[in-house]
Design a protein around this motif. Structure first.
Motif, short mmCIF file in Angstrom:
data_model
loop_
_atom_site.label_atom_id
_atom_site.label_comp_id
_atom_site.label_asym_id
_atom_site.label_seq_id
_atom_site.Cartn_x
_atom_site.Cartn_y
_atom_site.Cartn_z
N THR A 164 23.09 0.86 7.42
CA THR A 164 22.81 1.65 8.63
C THR A 164 21.31 1.76 8.86
OG1 THR A 164 24.82 2.92 8.24
CG2 THR A 164 23.20 3.85 9.75
N GLY A 165 20.88 1.33 10.05
CA GLY A 165 19.47 1.37 10.39
C GLY A 165 18.61 0.43 9.57
N GLU A 183 18.07 0.62 6.49
CA GLU A 183 17.38 1.33 5.41
C GLU A 183 18.16 1.17 4.10
OE1 GLU A 183 15.05 5.00 6.09
OE2 GLU A 183 16.53 5.94 4.75
N ASP A 229 12.27 10.51 12.59
CA ASP A 229 13.02 9.59 11.75
C ASP A 229 14.44 9.47 12.30
OD1 ASP A 229 14.09 8.06 9.77
OD2 ASP A 229 13.66 9.45 8.13
N ALA A 234 16.80 7.33 11.08
CA ALA A 234 17.79 6.91 10.09
C ALA A 234 18.82 8.00 9.77
CB ALA A 234 17.09 6.42 8.82
N ARG A 248 22.86 7.47 10.21
CA ARG A 248 23.83 7.62 9.12
C ARG A 248 24.90 8.65 9.48
NH1 ARG A 248 19.03 7.17 5.95
NH2 ARG A 248 18.86 9.44 5.79
N ARG A 285 13.10 -0.89 4.50
CA ARG A 285 13.84 -1.10 5.74
C ARG A 285 13.79 -2.57 6.13
NH1 ARG A 285 12.19 4.12 9.56
NH2 ARG A 285 13.51 5.63 8.48
#
Length: 518
Positions: A54-55, A57, A136, A138, A142, A353
């Motif tokens: 996800t993202g 990261e 942020d 992320a 999530r 990332r």
């Protein structure tokens, strides 16, 4: 997220992989089971396993797990994808079972990733880290992923749905999604998003339209649920070529599509959809990093070139930098992947990332660590320091691996890379300023499926076969987006470029736009 529910959803897939390995299922019968989980057969008969991150990261502990999984899976190589996933290529069907089960047991639940499902949420890679004041994204990505994973409806759609979250400076990322969120705040400083919908690229690419000028962050999950339900009900399940959300919008018109979406949204009860937790303004892992003794920086042109290309400032002050590892072709062998994972561990980095350009970002590196990091990078079995353009232009995996590919995009990307290396050898004064920008401006896809989002880039090259002078020839159709990155979608110019001439044409295009001066 209901893990038992996800494991139950995997049961048919695992059974199909066992039958395929035993010769009881052929490729055509296997595809409906594998595709919705991002497991696709390659031209050589083995499988690609897509692991959604996800993202993009990857926390340090997850990276250590993946290091071991790459070896256990028997993967021939690891591919960093343009949607911030990693893909394991050359995996047997029985080892694919190991990948699915191990990922699910180690915090990477295996669901979606391909087929007509909810795909990996993309984010602006520098969000919460870059010195642009961005929050942020992320944690939001999530949280939304965990919510959607419990919706069976999101994994039985007319076609795939892509969601992206962008910093304000990267608005184009949101506009080219089926559902896009741009971080924003209201007049009182409360967090939220400007929301866009029905964008995307591929057949009849389109930029998304505004759905909300400002949506409070607490309503994030509701916004996604409304789009998933609308798509499930109104997407074309009879014609896959016109089944994406943007075709619903085209059929209805922008005003009617917006009205329909808001109807779906307004009938939802906020009490049924949890609000995301408060997200810290600073990247939550910023303080966790190893310190290094200050040493003199190497007095070499190669080191200065690396710093100019790879090192960027962060919001955390002059003693902290972000560093990009430039992964050639986005591909690493198992040993190379292990060496990179070990280096990241040795430097005590809390997470990394992945980027749309198929690279790896080290978000928070002590400035004192930079000379140490450079020396460590030069000891790796793969060059990640961008000494050459070879392998650095954004290309799909290519038709030698992909069963639906038309052209071997990496082969022709290398012709363009060689032309750029020759140019900068003759004009070294331009390299520091322009080299990294160029790898963001050009994308090469081996077919119209747009695995590198070539329609979005400043110069996009779409692989095709054309009969030229009576001979079937590898070619590229040129897309141009001179307002990149502000404009989310470019234009098919109709220009056909013989693939063998791509290097010369790339230099011409860059000079026409005055990106190169020589």
């Amino acid at each position: 997220m209901n893990l038992e529910h996800i494991i139950e959803a995997q049961s048919d897939l695992l059974g199909a992989l066992r039958k395929f390995a035993a010769g009881e299922l052929d490729s055509a019968a296997m595809k409906p089971f594998g595709a919705p989980f991002g497991i696709y057969q390659q031209r050589d008969g083995k499988f690609m396993n897509r692991i959604r991150l996800t993202g993009g990261e990857i926390p340090a502990e997850t990276l250590r797990f993946l290091r071991g999984l790459v070896y256990r899976s028997g993967a021939e190589f690891v591919h960093v994808s343009t949607r911030q996933n990693i893909q394991l290529h050359g995996v047997t069907p029985l080892n694919s079972i190991e990948v699915v089960q191990s990922c699910t047991a180690n915090g990477l639940p295996y669901r979606g990733g391909g087929g007509d499902t909810f795909r990996n949420i993309s984010i602006t890679a520098g969000s919460g880290i870059a010195p642009d004041g961005s929050c942020d994204l992320a944690p939001y990505a999530r949280f939304l992923t965990d919510a959607i994973f419990d919706w069976d409806i999101a994994f039985k759609l007319p076609r795939k749905i892509k969601i992206g979250m962008a910093s304000p400076s990267d608005k184009g990322l949101a506009l080219r999604q089926d559902l896009g969120f741009v971080a924003a705040s209201d007049a009182d400083g409360n967090p939220g998003f400007a929301v866009y919908g029905a964008g995307g690229f591929g057949r009849e690419s389109a930029a998304g339209i505004p759905l909300f000028d400002f949506l409070p962050a607490r309503n994030l999950v509701m916004a996604a649920r409304a789009m998933v339900e609308l798509f499930s009900d109104h997407g074309d399940r009879t014609n896959r070529g016109r089944a994406r959300i943007r075709f619903i919008r085209k059929r209805l018109g922008d005003e009617a599509f917006l009205k329909l979406y808001r109807e779906y949204y307004d009938r939802l009860d906020p009490a049924d959809y949890p609000a995301p937790p408060a997200v810290p303004h600073d990247w939550p892992l910023a303080g966790r990093r190893k310190t290094f003794d200050a040493v003199p920086e190497p007095d070499s042109e190669e080191y200065r070139k690396w710093r100019a290309a790879a090192v960027r400032p962060t919001r955390f002050g002059a003693d902290t930098a972000t560093v990009t590892l430039f992964v050639p072709r986005g591909v690493l062998s198992p040993d190379e992947f292990a060496a990179v994972a070990d280096l990241i561990s040795d430097f005590g980095l809390p997470a990394v990332r992945l980027t749309f350009e198929q690279n790896i970002v080290l978000p928070v590196v002590s400035a004192a660590a930079l000379p140490h990091l450079y020396r460590a990078l030069r000891q790796l079995p793969v060059d990640l320091t961008f000494r050459s353009f070879s392998g650095q232009l954004d290309c799909c995996i290519g038709a030698t691996v992909c069963k639906i590919g038309v052209l071997d995009a990496p082969k022709y990307g290398e012709l363009a890379a060689a032309a750029l290396d020759r140019y900068f050898e003759a004009h070294p004064e331009e390299r520091a300023e322009k080299a990294v920008k160029l790898i963001e401006l050009m994308h090469f896809s081996g077919c119209p499926n747009s695995c590198t989002a070539h329609e979005v880039s400043c110069f996009g090259f779409q692989g095709c076969k054309k009969t030229l002078n009576g001979v079937l020839t590898d070619c590229f159709v040129l897309w141009r987006n001179p307002e990149f990155p502000a404009s989310p979608i470019g234009t098919d110019t109709g220009e056909v470029i013989p693939a063998a001439e791509i290097g010369e044409r790339v230099i011409e295009l860059l000079k026409e736009e005055k990106i190169l001066n020589g």
